[in-house]
Design an enzyme around this catalytic site. Structure first.
Site, PDB file in Angstrom:
ATOM      1  N   TYR A  64     127.564  39.512  26.724  1.00 41.89           N
ATOM      2  CA  TYR A  64     128.423  38.404  26.289  1.00 41.89           C
ATOM      3  C   TYR A  64     127.604  37.126  26.296  1.00 41.89           C
ATOM      4  CZ  TYR A  64     128.748  36.523  31.007  1.00 41.89           C
ATOM      5  OH  TYR A  64     128.437  35.964  32.217  1.00 41.89           O
ATOM      6  N   CYS A  65     128.107  36.128  25.557  1.00 42.46           N
ATOM      7  CA  CYS A  65     127.537  34.780  25.640  1.00 42.46           C
ATOM      8  C   CYS A  65     128.704  33.796  25.713  1.00 42.46           C
ATOM      9  CB  CYS A  65     126.513  34.498  24.541  1.00 42.46           C
ATOM     10  SG  CYS A  65     127.004  34.826  22.852  1.00 42.46           S
ATOM     11  N   SER A  66     128.625  32.676  25.013  1.00 38.45           N
ATOM     12  CA  SER A  66     129.647  31.646  25.219  1.00 38.45           C
ATOM     13  C   SER A  66     130.936  31.874  24.434  1.00 38.45           C
ATOM     14  CB  SER A  66     129.072  30.268  24.898  1.00 38.45           C
ATOM     15  OG  SER A  66     128.512  30.269  23.603  1.00 38.45           O
TER      16      SER A  66
END
Length: 108
Positions: A64-66
């Site tokens: 995941y990221c932002s």
């Protein structure tokens, strides 16, 4: 194209202890806030650190990221798959969605 996982599916897998979560933002972002138990792995470090951080190439891994606009999670997931990891999914909505849902986060 990396398969996606929903927030509810990810939370259930995390609660069951059946997934390794990978934060692809790294650095200050990881230190400030990440999903509980998440490992830090950015694209530039996948080649050198993946085998040590993620020794089981068949284990369930979620990157995941932002938020959906951030490309990091897909790039790291694609690279892991290219390195032979067989069960990689992406939480496209990212930590922004997780935090907005009121779910717990950690800081370093």
């Amino acid at each position: 194209m990396t398969a996606l996982i929903t927030r509810d599916e990810l939370k259930a897998a995390m609660d069951a202890g059946s997934v390794t979560v990978v934060d692809t933002l790294g650095g200050e972002y990881y230190a400030k806030q990440h999903l509980p138990g998440a490992l830090e792995l950015v694209l530039a470090d996948v080649e050198t650190q993946a085998s040590a951080l993620l020794p089981d190439r068949d284990a369930a891994i979620v990157t995941y990221c932002s938020n959906p606009a951030c490309p990091n999670s897909g790039q790291v997931a694609d690279r892991l798959t290219a390195l032979g990891y067989t069960n990689v999914r992406k939480y496209r909505e990212g930590i922004q969605d997780w935090a907005e849902a009121g779910l717990p986060t950690e800081s370093a």
